[in-house]
Motif scaffolding. Structure first.
Motif, short mmCIF file in Angstrom:
data_model
loop_
_atom_site.label_atom_id
_atom_site.label_comp_id
_atom_site.label_asym_id
_atom_site.label_seq_id
_atom_site.Cartn_x
_atom_site.Cartn_y
_atom_site.Cartn_z
N ARG A 35 0.82 -1.20 0.00
CA ARG A 35 0.00 0.00 0.00
C ARG A 35 0.87 1.26 0.00
NH1 ARG A 35 -1.15 4.76 3.30
NH2 ARG A 35 -3.09 5.55 2.41
N GLN A 36 1.92 1.28 0.84
CA GLN A 36 2.74 2.47 0.99
C GLN A 36 3.47 2.84 -0.30
OE1 GLN A 36 3.30 5.49 2.73
NE2 GLN A 36 3.41 4.19 4.56
N GLY A 37 3.95 1.81 -1.03
CA GLY A 37 4.67 2.05 -2.28
C GLY A 37 3.83 2.79 -3.32
N PRO A 38 2.70 2.18 -3.76
CA PRO A 38 1.86 2.86 -4.75
C PRO A 38 1.34 4.21 -4.27
CG PRO A 38 1.28 0.54 -4.60
CD PRO A 38 2.24 0.82 -3.48
N PHE A 39 0.97 4.31 -3.00
CA PHE A 39 0.47 5.58 -2.47
C PHE A 39 1.52 6.67 -2.61
CE2 PHE A 39 0.26 8.70 0.95
CZ PHE A 39 -1.05 9.16 0.85
N THR A 40 2.76 6.35 -2.24
CA THR A 40 3.82 7.35 -2.28
C THR A 40 4.13 7.78 -3.71
OG1 THR A 40 4.77 6.36 -0.28
CG2 THR A 40 6.17 7.88 -1.51
N VAL A 41 4.14 6.82 -4.63
CA VAL A 41 4.40 7.15 -6.04
C VAL A 41 3.31 8.05 -6.60
CG1 VAL A 41 4.58 6.22 -8.38
CG2 VAL A 41 5.75 5.07 -6.50
N VAL A 42 2.05 7.67 -6.38
CA VAL A 42 0.93 8.49 -6.87
C VAL A 42 0.96 9.87 -6.21
CG1 VAL A 42 -1.58 8.71 -6.99
CG2 VAL A 42 -0.52 6.48 -7.36
N LEU A 43 1.27 9.89 -4.90
CA LEU A 43 1.30 11.16 -4.17
C LEU A 43 2.29 12.15 -4.78
CD1 LEU A 43 0.69 12.94 -1.65
CD2 LEU A 43 2.54 11.71 -0.48
N PHE A 44 3.53 11.72 -4.94
CA PHE A 44 4.57 12.66 -5.39
C PHE A 44 4.52 12.95 -6.88
CE2 PHE A 44 6.64 11.32 -1.34
CZ PHE A 44 6.70 12.59 -0.77
N VAL A 45 4.16 11.96 -7.68
CA VAL A 45 4.02 12.22 -9.11
C VAL A 45 2.89 13.21 -9.35
CG1 VAL A 45 3.39 11.21 -11.35
CG2 VAL A 45 5.02 10.02 -9.87
N THR A 46 1.78 13.02 -8.64
CA THR A 46 0.65 13.96 -8.75
C THR A 46 1.06 15.34 -8.23
OG1 THR A 46 -0.93 12.16 -8.43
CG2 THR A 46 -1.76 14.40 -8.13
N LEU A 47 1.78 15.36 -7.11
CA LEU A 47 2.20 16.63 -6.52
C LEU A 47 3.06 17.44 -7.49
CD1 LEU A 47 2.43 18.51 -4.05
CD2 LEU A 47 4.41 17.15 -3.30
N GLU A 48 3.99 16.76 -8.15
CA GLU A 48 4.86 17.46 -9.10
C GLU A 48 4.06 18.03 -10.27
OE1 GLU A 48 7.85 18.24 -8.63
OE2 GLU A 48 8.71 16.83 -7.18
N GLN A 49 3.05 17.29 -10.73
CA GLN A 49 2.23 17.78 -11.84
C GLN A 49 1.36 18.95 -11.39
OE1 GLN A 49 2.95 16.55 -14.89
NE2 GLN A 49 4.42 15.36 -13.68
N VAL A 50 0.83 18.87 -10.17
CA VAL A 50 0.01 19.96 -9.63
C VAL A 50 0.86 21.23 -9.46
CG1 VAL A 50 -1.32 20.76 -7.63
CG2 VAL A 50 -1.65 18.45 -8.50
N ARG A 51 2.11 21.03 -9.01
CA ARG A 51 3.02 22.17 -8.86
C ARG A 51 3.26 22.87 -10.20
NH1 ARG A 51 7.55 19.51 -4.78
NH2 ARG A 51 6.49 20.05 -2.82
N LYS A 52 3.37 22.09 -11.26
CA LYS A 52 3.56 22.69 -12.58
C LYS A 52 2.35 23.50 -13.00
CE LYS A 52 6.79 19.19 -14.36
NZ LYS A 52 7.01 18.12 -15.37
N LEU A 53 1.16 22.99 -12.68
CA LEU A 53 -0.08 23.70 -13.02
C LEU A 53 -0.21 25.00 -12.25
CD1 LEU A 53 -2.67 20.74 -13.15
CD2 LEU A 53 -1.73 22.01 -15.10
N PHE A 54 0.26 24.97 -10.99
CA PHE A 54 0.09 26.13 -10.13
C PHE A 54 1.32 27.03 -10.07
CE2 PHE A 54 -3.32 24.11 -7.13
CZ PHE A 54 -4.19 24.06 -8.22
N LYS A 55 2.34 26.78 -10.90
CA LYS A 55 3.60 27.51 -10.76
C LYS A 55 3.47 29.01 -10.99
CE LYS A 55 5.06 26.69 -15.56
NZ LYS A 55 6.12 26.09 -16.42
N ASP A 56 2.45 29.43 -11.75
CA ASP A 56 2.27 30.85 -12.05
C ASP A 56 1.40 31.56 -11.03
OD1 ASP A 56 3.86 30.68 -14.32
OD2 ASP A 56 2.17 30.04 -15.56
N PHE A 57 0.89 30.80 -10.05
CA PHE A 57 -0.02 31.41 -9.07
C PHE A 57 0.74 31.81 -7.81
CE2 PHE A 57 -2.79 28.93 -11.78
CZ PHE A 57 -3.89 29.76 -11.94
#
Length: 316
Positions: free
Chosen positions: A294-316
């Motif tokens: 559980r911890q492995g997939p959760f952590t991968v999805v968490l940080f990969v999603t976080l990095e993509q969200v950061r790119k979307l919000f980088k101009d805000f």
């Protein structure tokens, strides 16, 4: 920047929590197997991930078949339906909203405040300390949702007449407050906070450290390959670091105390000492497979999603 970190971390955490919820449910079901207070021994279908090798029901000792997470998932689908894999998902989303949003946002605030403005560097020890603080605060906020989540996930393993049948996380919190008092919402909070501190410190600090090392050495660029690699490392370290306290937390929470009887454990430390003395040090790593699953997939999805969200919000 402070509010932005909370929003980014919250979105990523909710996505990760919801998408890996079935794995967490299977982990909880495995950890709860082996309890001796179930009225029907035939309900003990799965291997007790965090219990002894066999469970005693009444005066009858029942050997537990060695069943893995996949088999448990299949049996849940067969006996309760596919939707059962998402039992308690509303509680998971509330927990991530309260717990993970707080820990992720607070970690970023502390990390930015402690980072050397000239070099842009932050020592690993400071990252770990930031994670400990953020995890503890986040867990205190999220404990009510955590209790509701575990109960909703575990409900399907009980006999029909004993199920709580919470309709949603709001219904669960409402019934718990009415029937057991407000204090029940923070049941096991000390262990929850300790575990959250360890998970957050090991997970977030490892991710940042591994990512920085990969970029500094020029192994890969700042892309999804780096994010996935750092996530895998963070998930593994978090699972190794948190499993012992997870074992203790589960045993203490599942402890049955008869009226007037001496409790099996007087506290977390007593539980740890008795477990190691009776079963050896490796007993603290019982259930490691479902934990890392559980911890492995959760952590991968968490940080990969976080990095993509950061790119979307980088101009805000």
């Amino acid at each position: 920047m402070g509010l932005k970190g909370f929003v980014e971390g919250g979105i990523a955490s909710i996505v990760a929590g919801a998408s890996t919820h079935p794995l967490d449910l299977i982990k909880v079901r495995m950890q709860l197997q082996g309890e001796s207070h179930l009225p029907n021994p035939s309900l003990q279908l799965y291997r007790p991930a965090l219990a002894v090798n066999s469970a005693a029901v009444g005066n009858v000792s029942i050997s537990q078949p060695r069943v893995g997470p996949i088999s448990i998932g299949v049996r849940i689908i067969q006996s309760e339906g596919v939707a059962a894999l998402f039992s308690g998902v509303s509680a998971t989303m509330l927990r991530q909203t309260l717990y993970s949003t707080t820990r992720m946002g607070l970690y970023e605030i502390i990390k930015n405040k402690w980072t050397d403005k000239e070099t842009g560097n932050l020592p690993l020890t400071s990252k770990i300390l930031a994670g400990l603080i953020a995890g503890g605060v986040g867990a205190a906020f999220g404990n009510p949702a955590d209790v509701a989540m575990v109960r909703m996930q575990a409900d399907g393993r009980l006999p029909i007449d004993q199920r709580r049948n919470y309709k949603s996380v709001i219904d669960a919190l409402s019934q718990m407050t009415k029937q057991e008092g407000v204090g029940s919402l923070w049941r096991g909070s000390a262990l929850t906070v300790n575990r959250a501190m360890i998970v957050t410190a090991s997970q977030l600090a490892t991710y940042d450290q591994v990512k920085e090392t990969i970029l500094e050495k020029g192994v890969m660029g700042d892309g999804i390959g780096t994010h996935v690699t750092a996530s895998f490392a963070a998930g593994f370290v978090a699972a190794v670091a948190s499993n012992p306290i997870d074992v203790i937390k589960t045993r203490v929470m599942n402890m049955k105390v008869a009226p007037g009887a001496e409790p099996t454990y007087s506290g977390a430390l007593d539980c740890a000492l008795k477990t190691v003395r009776a079963e050896g040090p490796m007993a603290l790593y019982k259930g490691f497979i479902p934990t890392i699953s559980r911890q492995g997939p959760f952590t991968v999805v968490l940080f990969v999603t976080l990095e993509q969200v950061r790119k979307l919000f980088k101009d805000f």
